[in-house]
Design a protein around this motif. Structure first.
Motif, PDB file in Angstrom:
ATOM      1  N   THR A   1      53.128  -9.470 -13.819  1.00 41.20           N
ATOM      2  CA  THR A   1      52.668  -9.702 -12.452  1.00 41.20           C
ATOM      3  C   THR A   1      52.030 -11.078 -12.416  1.00 41.20           C
ATOM      4  O   THR A   1      51.015 -11.318 -13.071  1.00 41.20           O
ATOM      5  N   LEU A   2      52.632 -12.001 -11.674  1.00 40.60           N
ATOM      6  CA  LEU A   2      52.214 -13.396 -11.672  1.00 40.60           C
ATOM      7  C   LEU A   2      51.485 -13.699 -10.364  1.00 40.60           C
ATOM      8  O   LEU A   2      52.009 -13.435  -9.280  1.00 40.60           O
ATOM      9  N   SER A   3      50.296 -14.252 -10.484  1.00 41.01           N
ATOM     10  CA  SER A   3      49.461 -14.524  -9.306  1.00 41.01           C
ATOM     11  C   SER A   3      49.106 -16.000  -9.211  1.00 41.01           C
ATOM     12  O   SER A   3      47.978 -16.367  -8.907  1.00 41.01           O
ATOM     13  N   GLY A   4      50.094 -16.857  -9.481  1.00 39.20           N
ATOM     14  CA  GLY A   4      49.842 -18.292  -9.478  1.00 39.20           C
ATOM     15  C   GLY A   4      49.767 -18.913  -8.102  1.00 39.20           C
ATOM     16  O   GLY A   4      49.457 -20.105  -7.980  1.00 39.20           O
ATOM     17  N   GLN A   5      50.061 -18.147  -7.044  1.00 39.05           N
ATOM     18  CA  GLN A   5      49.995 -18.672  -5.682  1.00 39.05           C
ATOM     19  C   GLN A   5      49.089 -17.776  -4.844  1.00 39.05           C
ATOM     20  O   GLN A   5      48.981 -16.569  -5.106  1.00 39.05           O
ATOM     21  N   CYS A   6      48.427 -18.350  -3.861  1.00 39.52           N
ATOM     22  CA  CYS A   6      47.333 -17.651  -3.184  1.00 39.52           C
ATOM     23  C   CYS A   6      47.699 -17.149  -1.793  1.00 39.52           C
ATOM     24  O   CYS A   6      46.831 -16.795  -1.002  1.00 39.52           O
ATOM     25  N   ALA A   7      48.988 -17.105  -1.463  1.00 39.45           N
ATOM     26  CA  ALA A   7      49.433 -16.566  -0.184  1.00 39.45           C
ATOM     27  C   ALA A   7      50.793 -15.924  -0.397  1.00 39.45           C
ATOM     28  O   ALA A   7      51.343 -15.955  -1.510  1.00 39.45           O
ATOM     29  N   THR A   8      51.340 -15.344   0.650  1.00 41.53           N
ATOM     30  CA  THR A   8      52.641 -14.680   0.569  1.00 41.53           C
ATOM     31  C   THR A   8      53.659 -15.544  -0.165  1.00 41.53           C
ATOM     32  O   THR A   8      53.821 -16.727   0.141  1.00 41.53           O
ATOM     33  N   VAL A   9      54.333 -14.956  -1.161  1.00 44.15           N
ATOM     34  CA  VAL A   9      55.385 -15.663  -1.892  1.00 44.15           C
ATOM     35  C   VAL A   9      56.707 -15.320  -1.212  1.00 44.15           C
ATOM     36  O   VAL A   9      57.105 -14.154  -1.151  1.00 44.15           O
ATOM     37  N   LEU A  10      57.381 -16.320  -0.675  1.00 47.53           N
ATOM     38  CA  LEU A  10      58.538 -16.103   0.193  1.00 47.53           C
ATOM     39  C   LEU A  10      59.866 -16.154  -0.535  1.00 47.53           C
ATOM     40  O   LEU A  10      60.861 -15.635  -0.024  1.00 47.53           O
ATOM     41  N   SER A  11      59.920 -16.784  -1.711  1.00 49.68           N
ATOM     42  CA  SER A  11      61.213 -16.943  -2.382  1.00 49.68           C
ATOM     43  C   SER A  11      61.014 -17.092  -3.884  1.00 49.68           C
ATOM     44  O   SER A  11      59.944 -17.501  -4.350  1.00 49.68           O
ATOM     45  N   CYS A  12      62.063 -16.764  -4.633  1.00 53.60           N
ATOM     46  CA  CYS A  12      62.031 -16.934  -6.088  1.00 53.60           C
ATOM     47  C   CYS A  12      63.453 -17.130  -6.595  1.00 53.60           C
ATOM     48  O   CYS A  12      64.417 -16.691  -5.954  1.00 53.60           O
ATOM     49  N   ALA A  13      63.580 -17.794  -7.739  1.00 55.35           N
ATOM     50  CA  ALA A  13      64.906 -18.059  -8.305  1.00 55.35           C
ATOM     51  C   ALA A  13      64.786 -18.345  -9.790  1.00 55.35           C
ATOM     52  O   ALA A  13      63.828 -18.977 -10.241  1.00 55.35           O
ATOM     53  N   TYR A  14      65.778 -17.872 -10.559  1.00 56.87           N
ATOM     54  CA  TYR A  14      65.861 -18.151 -11.994  1.00 56.87           C
ATOM     55  C   TYR A  14      66.721 -19.389 -12.247  1.00 56.87           C
ATOM     56  O   TYR A  14      67.661 -19.677 -11.493  1.00 56.87           O
ATOM     57  N   SER A  15      66.424 -20.077 -13.339  1.00 54.81           N
ATOM     58  CA  SER A  15      67.321 -21.126 -13.822  1.00 54.81           C
ATOM     59  C   SER A  15      68.552 -20.474 -14.446  1.00 54.81           C
ATOM     60  O   SER A  15      68.555 -19.280 -14.759  1.00 54.81           O
TER      61      SER A  15
ATOM     62  N   SER B   1      55.844 -20.512  -1.632  1.00 56.17           N
ATOM     63  CA  SER B   1      54.813 -19.681  -1.027  1.00 56.17           C
ATOM     64  C   SER B   1      54.330 -20.222   0.315  1.00 56.17           C
ATOM     65  O   SER B   1      54.505 -21.405   0.647  1.00 56.17           O
ATOM     66  N   MET B   2      53.663 -19.343   1.063  1.00 56.53           N
ATOM     67  CA  MET B   2      53.012 -19.744   2.300  1.00 56.53           C
ATOM     68  C   MET B   2      51.775 -20.595   2.043  1.00 56.53           C
ATOM     69  O   MET B   2      51.186 -21.124   2.989  1.00 56.53           O
ATOM     70  N   ASP B   3      51.359 -20.739   0.773  1.00 59.09           N
ATOM     71  CA  ASP B   3      50.261 -21.663   0.471  1.00 59.09           C
ATOM     72  C   ASP B   3      50.774 -23.092   0.342  1.00 59.09           C
ATOM     73  O   ASP B   3      50.055 -23.983  -0.073  1.00 59.09           O
ATOM     74  N   LYS B   4      52.083 -23.287   0.695  1.00 60.01           N
ATOM     75  CA  LYS B   4      52.747 -24.599   0.754  1.00 60.01           C
ATOM     76  C   LYS B   4      53.081 -25.165  -0.616  1.00 60.01           C
ATOM     77  O   LYS B   4      53.411 -26.353  -0.742  1.00 60.01           O
ATOM     78  N   THR B   5      52.988 -24.355  -1.666  1.00 60.03           N
ATOM     79  CA  THR B   5      53.278 -24.847  -3.013  1.00 60.03           C
ATOM     80  C   THR B   5      54.573 -24.256  -3.546  1.00 60.03           C
ATOM     81  O   THR B   5      55.053 -23.219  -3.097  1.00 60.03           O
ATOM     82  N   VAL B   6      55.105 -24.957  -4.556  1.00 61.08           N
ATOM     83  CA  VAL B   6      56.216 -24.478  -5.367  1.00 61.08           C
ATOM     84  C   VAL B   6      55.666 -24.289  -6.779  1.00 61.08           C
ATOM     85  O   VAL B   6      55.061 -25.211  -7.341  1.00 61.08           O
ATOM     86  N   ALA B   7      55.832 -23.091  -7.343  1.00 59.81           N
ATOM     87  CA  ALA B   7      55.330 -22.807  -8.688  1.00 59.81           C
ATOM     88  C   ALA B   7      56.506 -22.659  -9.638  1.00 59.81           C
ATOM     89  O   ALA B   7      57.519 -22.027  -9.307  1.00 59.81           O
ATOM     90  N   VAL B   8      56.375 -23.239 -10.827  1.00 60.51           N
ATOM     91  CA  VAL B   8      57.400 -23.139 -11.860  1.00 60.51           C
ATOM     92  C   VAL B   8      56.793 -22.435 -13.065  1.00 60.51           C
ATOM     93  O   VAL B   8      55.756 -22.852 -13.579  1.00 60.51           O
TER      94      VAL B   8
END
Length: 511
Positions: free
Chosen positions: A233-247, A257-264
């Protein structure tokens, strides 16, 4: 290191989705269009934008060979576009005429699934463009869908918060009803397949309104149904996470995320590697126009309002052939990023610390005796023995200790009272002892046909990577069947797996 290489600003409304083929990037928007770019220089193709939908376009996806692009819309259709001309190849009308929110191709190009706002699913036979089967989950909206790498199963997620696993007959094999509080927003299977005896396992990433990104292991045996287990369970973003993708190699995982960030993340262990903030830096044209007319206090108020309603990162995608990430946003832009160091070595974490890249024991070519205590814990999770993790950790059981365990030590030293549980542990340990030893070469670097390190890896229509010469020879002599699934390959087109080739080169040079 991840660096921003360009920002695409062609759309006139929110960007809802972005997706790569081997040579193209496609983006779709609430402005009713799909735009297509060359990944060589990110110039827009002559036939772009594609205009055929009557309402906003929610999702788009390339067929595995890249010859076609599917897009779905509030207009209740999924449109198939030919990527050599930009012409409409087919219009698939969703039964019930409900807005279509998501669509996905199977890795073997045989199937296309679409999900709608009334909770219905349509499974299309893609070669014939005909509807095969329907499924439904009442009182919800389908917003997420992804096929397993073998193309035999697919997962769906809905606004109800559930994740469901389906087979091609539209049988529900498993329902995780409270996967994400308040709703699922996206899900995607890792391209890797894990096999342990008669058990086949897949990894699934999902995200939702609870601001979490989760990684699950889906286990399938010969018996009906399947098992679904949460491993991270990954909590690296502080708002709704809208999308995800694998390499493509399954080693990296990206989320928007809705916190306007992209997490890798490093996908196997869920380690946050990078947080990208460039979507925050976009200046809305409305703000530029209004700022020339309003007072300072009004400008401040408008700026605060726009920061709340704009810039959410709605979509993200990895290129299958290059170390590139695309992220789309409600700021109407698409950012394209280059991942300089791939998925191996050391990377700088959120606080500048050096983070080692680790592997699950199931994907490692280390001998069992070399496993750490954490490796043993991961193995227990993969084998469905999560109840023993704390016990093994408390007794400092590493790989060498694991191999030395006996029926007596499990009972007297580890105090495992259940005879059935002791027998299961011993049986799994025996399977480990029988497994071949492999000189430390990562599994994903070996061609499934030759069992040798690949020099020119390519992705076939079944979603697996092979040595080019080996798969070409196989196709020419085996009637176009998949070496891994024995199913007919829908196309003989082979796509270079440059990400995997780079990883192999880095690993080889480090030995």
């Amino acid at each position: 290191m991840v660096s921003l290489i360009c920002t695409l600003q062609s759309h006139r409304d929110d960007v809802n989705w972005c997706t790569f083929s081997s040579s193209l990037l496609a983006t779709c928007s609430a402005d009713k269009t799909i735009r297509v770019y060359s990944t060589q220089d990110f110039t827009e193709l002559p036939f772009s934008p594609l205009s055929g939908h009557g309402y906003g376009v929610h999702c788009c996806c390339f067929s595995p060979c890249g010859q076609y692009l599917a897009s779905c819309s509030t207009d209740a259709t999924t449109v198939v576009w030919a990527m050599d001309t930009g012409e409409i190849e087919a219009v698939l009308e969703h039964p019930g005429r409900s807005p279509v929110r998501v669509c996905a191709f199977s890795p073997d190009s045989s199937w296309l699934v679409s999900g709608a706002s009334d909770g219905t699913l349509a499974l299309w036979d893609f070669p014939s463009r005909t509807l095969c089967r329907m499924g439904a989950v009442p009182d919800t909206t389908m917003v997420a869908c992804s096929f397993t790498p073998c193309s035999q199963l697919f997962a769906t997620g809905s606004t109800y918060g559930d994740l469901r696993i389906w087979d091609l007959n539209m049988n529900q094999l498993h329902a995780e009803k409270y996967a994400h509080d308040l709703g699922v927003t996206c899900c995607q299977f890792s391209p890797q397949i894990m096999k342990y005896g008669h058990v086949v396992q897949f990894r699934l990433a999902s995200c939702g309104q609870d601001s979490l990104l989760k990684i699950w292991i889906i286990s399938r045996t010969s018996s009906p149904g399947c098992k679904m287990q949460l491993v991270h369970t990954l909590s690296g973003q502080c708002a709704t996470v809208l999308s995800c993708a694998y390499s493509t190699d399954g080693q990296l995982l990206v989320s928007g995320s809705m916190d306007k960030t992209v997490a890798v993340y490093e996908a196997n262990n869920g380690i946050l590697l990078y947080t990208l903030n460039q979507h925050e830096r976009y200046t809305c044209p409305l703000f530029l126009f209004a700022s020339s007319l309003l007072s300072d206090n009004a400008i401040t108020s408008l700026s605060s309002f726009l920061s709340l309603c704009c810039r959410y990162v709605t979509s993200c995608a990895f290129s299958p052939t290059a170390p590139l990430i695309a992220s789309g946003s409600m700021d109407k832009t698409v950012n394209v990023w280059r991942v300089e160091d791939g998925s191996s070595g050391h990377a700088s974490g959120p606080k500048g610390k050096s983070l080692p890249s680790k592997k699950w024991p199931g994907h490692s070519r280390l001998t069992v005796s070399e496993w750490s205590e954490d490796d043993v814990s991961s193995w227990l999770l993969e084998e469905g023995l999560e109840s023993l993790v704390d016990t093994f950790k408390a007794n400092n059981i590493d790989g060498a200790e694991l191999l030395s365990l006996s029926k007596e030590s499990l009972s007297s030293d580890l105090h495992i009272e259940s005879l059935g549980l002791r027998s299961k542990v011993l049986r799994k340990i025996e399977e480990l002892k029988m497994a071949p030893v492999s000189n430390g070469i990562p599994d994903e670097f070996l061609c499934p046909i030759t069992h040798e390190i690949m020099k020119d890896p390519v992705i076939a229509a079944d979603g697996y990577s092979y040595e080019r010469e080996a798969i070409e020879s196989w196709i020419n002599t085996k009637s176009r069947s998949s070496p891994m699934t024995n199913l007919t390959l829908q196309t003989t087109l082979l796509t270079p797996n440059r990400t995997l080739k780079m990883a192999i080169c880095r690993w080889t040079s480090s030995q």
